[in-house]
Design an enzyme around this catalytic site. Structure first.
Site, PDB file in Angstrom:
ATOM      1  CG  HIS A 302      -2.082   0.890   1.099  1.00  0.00           C
ATOM      2  ND1 HIS A 302      -2.013   2.241   1.343  1.00  0.00           N
ATOM      3  CD2 HIS A 302      -3.344   0.630   0.697  1.00  0.00           C
ATOM      4  CE1 HIS A 302      -3.195   2.770   1.100  1.00  0.00           C
ATOM      5  NE2 HIS A 302      -4.020   1.821   0.703  1.00  0.00           N
ATOM      6  CG  ASP A 359      -8.532  -4.551  -2.757  1.00  0.00           C
ATOM      7  OD1 ASP A 359      -9.733  -4.398  -2.477  1.00  0.00           O
ATOM      8  OD2 ASP A 359      -7.872  -3.719  -3.383  1.00  0.00           O
TER       9      ASP A 359
HETATM   10  N1  ACO Z   1       3.996  -7.804  -4.584  1.00  0.00           N
HETATM   11  C1  ACO Z   1       5.342  -7.795  -4.764  1.00  0.00           C
HETATM   12  N2  ACO Z   1       6.129  -6.704  -4.652  1.00  0.00           N
HETATM   13  C2  ACO Z   1       5.520  -5.560  -4.327  1.00  0.00           C
HETATM   14  C3  ACO Z   1       4.128  -5.481  -4.112  1.00  0.00           C
HETATM   15  C4  ACO Z   1       3.368  -6.664  -4.252  1.00  0.00           C
HETATM   16  N3  ACO Z   1       2.050  -6.646  -4.058  1.00  0.00           N
HETATM   17  N4  ACO Z   1       3.796  -4.201  -3.820  1.00  0.00           N
HETATM   18  C5  ACO Z   1       4.950  -3.505  -3.845  1.00  0.00           C
HETATM   19  N5  ACO Z   1       5.986  -4.318  -4.137  1.00  0.00           N
HETATM   20  C6  ACO Z   1       7.411  -3.951  -4.217  1.00  0.00           C
HETATM   21  C7  ACO Z   1       7.705  -3.149  -5.468  1.00  0.00           C
HETATM   22  O1  ACO Z   1       8.071  -3.988  -6.539  1.00  0.00           O
HETATM   23  C8  ACO Z   1       8.838  -2.287  -4.980  1.00  0.00           C
HETATM   24  O2  ACO Z   1      10.004  -3.088  -4.931  1.00  0.00           O
HETATM   25  P1  ACO Z   1      11.469  -2.464  -5.274  1.00  0.00           P
HETATM   26  O3  ACO Z   1      11.752  -1.496  -4.184  1.00  0.00           O
HETATM   27  O4  ACO Z   1      12.371  -3.660  -5.314  1.00  0.00           O
HETATM   28  O5  ACO Z   1      11.320  -1.817  -6.624  1.00  0.00           O
HETATM   29  C9  ACO Z   1       8.476  -1.967  -3.520  1.00  0.00           C
HETATM   30  O6  ACO Z   1       7.671  -3.072  -3.109  1.00  0.00           O
HETATM   31  C10 ACO Z   1       7.709  -0.669  -3.351  1.00  0.00           C
HETATM   32  O7  ACO Z   1       6.526  -0.730  -4.099  1.00  0.00           O
HETATM   33  P2  ACO Z   1       5.963   0.434  -4.997  1.00  0.00           P
HETATM   34  O8  ACO Z   1       5.399  -0.178  -6.249  1.00  0.00           O
HETATM   35  O9  ACO Z   1       6.974   1.521  -5.145  1.00  0.00           O
HETATM   36  O10 ACO Z   1       4.794   0.964  -4.084  1.00  0.00           O
HETATM   37  P3  ACO Z   1       3.637   1.940  -4.521  1.00  0.00           P
HETATM   38  O11 ACO Z   1       3.286   2.712  -3.315  1.00  0.00           O
HETATM   39  O12 ACO Z   1       3.984   2.700  -5.752  1.00  0.00           O
HETATM   40  O13 ACO Z   1       2.456   0.933  -4.938  1.00  0.00           O
HETATM   41  C11 ACO Z   1       0.629  -0.561  -4.724  1.00  0.00           C
HETATM   42  C12 ACO Z   1       1.459   0.543  -4.054  1.00  0.00           C
HETATM   43  C13 ACO Z   1       0.187  -0.102  -6.121  1.00  0.00           C
HETATM   44  C14 ACO Z   1      -0.611  -0.810  -3.874  1.00  0.00           C
HETATM   45  C15 ACO Z   1       1.498  -1.839  -4.835  1.00  0.00           C
HETATM   46  O14 ACO Z   1       1.865  -2.259  -3.540  1.00  0.00           O
HETATM   47  C16 ACO Z   1       0.759  -2.966  -5.560  1.00  0.00           C
HETATM   48  O15 ACO Z   1       0.767  -2.996  -6.785  1.00  0.00           O
HETATM   49  N6  ACO Z   1       0.140  -3.914  -4.808  1.00  0.00           N
HETATM   50  C17 ACO Z   1      -0.624  -4.979  -5.421  1.00  0.00           C
HETATM   51  C18 ACO Z   1      -1.978  -4.474  -5.911  1.00  0.00           C
HETATM   52  C19 ACO Z   1      -2.927  -4.185  -4.777  1.00  0.00           C
HETATM   53  O16 ACO Z   1      -3.120  -5.007  -3.882  1.00  0.00           O
HETATM   54  N7  ACO Z   1      -3.566  -3.024  -4.847  1.00  0.00           N
HETATM   55  C20 ACO Z   1      -4.591  -2.621  -3.872  1.00  0.00           C
HETATM   56  C21 ACO Z   1      -4.099  -1.485  -3.031  1.00  0.00           C
HETATM   57  S1  ACO Z   1      -5.247  -1.075  -1.783  1.00  0.00           S
HETATM   58  C22 ACO Z   1      -6.440  -0.267  -2.629  1.00  0.00           C
HETATM   59  O17 ACO Z   1      -6.246   0.450  -3.563  1.00  0.00           O
HETATM   60  C23 ACO Z   1      -7.761  -0.437  -2.154  1.00  0.00           C
END
Ligand code: ACO
Length: 423
Positions: A302, A359
């Site tokens: 998140h 979620d």
């Molecule tokens: N699985 C694996 N790796 C992940 C995940 C995940 N679900 N989420 C983040 N990471 C990793 C990224 O690859 C990144 O790694 P790095 O530092 O090696 O590059 C690090 O964690 C930071 O993640 P970001 O993508 O920079 O985080 P951001 O804040 O931009 O994205 C998001 C947040 C979009 C929610 C992301 O965590 C994601 O895609 N999660 C999966 C989808 C999801 O569950 N979305 C629902 C969110 S809650 C909602 O909207 C109701």
């Protein structure tokens, strides 16, 4: 609060530091460009506050979520969704009299104009209900045009809250080829929706109180989440002066994506695939860590929560009770718990502070309730309506309200000469 100083090319610029009611601090850079000629660059807005807002407070490091000051854990115990909607939109809990009128208003506006029913006929049966949802919400504005002065805005708020669930249920009925079931206004908001979803004209239908309670909880937990992608989108559309129906339709579109509300659908697909491949959580986690193309642990991570998402905690706790009461054993629930446990022990997730978000468990509960996977994000829409409405209303009343219009750092070609035509 003091000032923050920016030093650039031998000059010094001062900007006021502003503080919120929970002591979170920000630098007010409204005068940055006029003073210094600079703008800020913050793709994804991870560091940018777009507004002052009095609706929802989140402390992502501590896992805190409060609506209008009330902790989500306390609200979730006894509140009704409609009361939470009033609180979010108007700032205070309603008095008994206000609440009675509010509920009455919300039940009197549940019907759709009969002409709107014809729209549903035009969609292919395979149409995603989110597409129908977005189109229908924008279409409501064609039935209720006119100025949104204070009184009219209140009526449109009621229309949106009341009719969206009818639209959602009709979209589902359309997809399975069953006749539409009209609202029945002696039922609560969640019960009325469940009846429109699951009743058929040829049989009597009693709303299961377990389902009604489960839905009430799910709706409350989704009701607002401050400046997330869909809410910011709805606010942005509102900033242009567009009507509430248009703003919420845009919110629906923004919520659809798998990084946002669409994740609940993806979680179920992910769990289904893990199960089909033998149920090996460890090997799936290894794939996630290797960042294989298109493999992510959906329902994890998140932008704001770097600790447990309190909504996920509440849903995980509720899931066992709901399954037991419904007498359902779903192997996907056990698999989800195992997957969560495996991830939370793994340094990849620990270092990145990745925890289950709302979620992760919501989809499994919707599934137990008989709601099909492609309706999950629509369920999120229904829950999030009060939040979007509250934010759009807050913005309209905000004296700082200007059209949202970010700047950019241009990286394209420098000026070049256009000569002749290729064709
Ligand atoms: N699985 C694996 N790796 C992940 C995940 C995940 N679900 N989420 C983040 N990471 C990793 C990224 O690859 C990144 O790694 P790095 O530092 O090696 O590059 C690090 O964690 C930071 O993640 P970001 O993508 O920079 O985080 P951001 O804040 O931009 O994205 C998001 C947040 C979009 C929610 C992301 O965590 C994601 O895609 N999660 C999966 C989808 C999801 O569950 N979305 C629902 C969110 S809650 C909602 O909207 C109701």
């Amino acid at each position: 609060m003091g000032n923050a100083r920016l030093e650039y090319e031998g000059k010094s610029y001062e900007f006021p530091v502003v503080e919120g009611s929970e002591h979170e601090k920000g630098v007010d850079i409204a005068a940055l460009r006029s003073k210094s000629g600079l703008i800020t660059l913050d793709p994804g807005y991870g560091n940018s506050g777009s507004c002052r807002s009095a609706i929802t407070f989140i402390d992502g490091d501590k896992g805190i979520l409060r609506y209008r000051g009330y902790p989500i854990e306390e609200i979730a115990q006894t509140a009704r969704f409609t009361e939470v909607a009033y609180l979010l939109i108007y700032g205070e809990r309603p008095t008994a009299q206000q609440y009675a009128k509010w509920k009455d208003d919300l039940t009197r506006h549940t019907l759709l104009h009969e002409d709107m029913k014809k729209f549903f006929e035009g969609y292919p049966p395979s149409a995603h209900p989110m597409a129908i949802m977005a189109a229908m919400m924008a279409s409501l504005s064609s039935f209720y045009p006119g100025n949104e002065d204070d009184k009219n805005l209140d009526v449109n708020i009621v229309r949106l809250l009341a009719k969206s669930k009818t639209i959602a249920a009709f979209a589902y009925k359309k997809s399975i080829g069953q006749p539409f079931v009209y609202p029945q206004n002696n039922l609560s908001w969640p019960a009325n929706f469940l009846r429109m979803m699951f009743a058929v004209p040829s049989e009597t239908y009693q709303v299961d109180p377990v389902l009604e309670e489960a839905l009430n909880l799910l709706l409350i937990l989704h009701a607002d989440h401050e400046q997330n992608c869909s809410t910011s989108t709805a606010r942005m559309v509102t900033s242009s002066g567009a009507n509430l129906f248009a703003a919420l339709s845009a919110g629906v579109c923004a919520l659809w994506g798998p990084r946002h509300g669409g994740a609940n659908e993806e979680v179920l697909q992910m769990l289904g695939e893990i199960r089909a491949n033998g149920g090996n959580c460890k090997s799936f986690i290894d794939k996630v860590k290797k960042k294989e193309e298109g493999v992510k642990l959906m329902g994890f991570g998140h932008r704001v929560y770097k600790n447990f998402d309190p909504r996920a905690k509440l849903l995980k706790a509720a899931a066992d009770g709901i399954f037991a009461k419904l007498g359902i054993h779903d192997p996907l629930l056990g698999l989800a718990k195992e997957l969560e446990e495996t991830a939370l022990k793994d340094s990849y997730f620990v270092e990145r502070k990745l925890y289950p978000n709302v979620d992760f468990y919501s989809g499994i509960i919707y599934r137990a309730m008989g709601i099909p996977t492609n309706m999950f994000t629509v369920m999120f829409v229904l829950g999030r309506l009060p939040g979007w409405i509250a934010h759009c209303r807050e913005l309209r009343l905000d004296p700082e309200n200007r059209i949202s219009r970010p700047r950019q750092i241009y990286t394209g070609p420098k000026v070049r000469k256009w000569e002749g035509s290729v064709g």
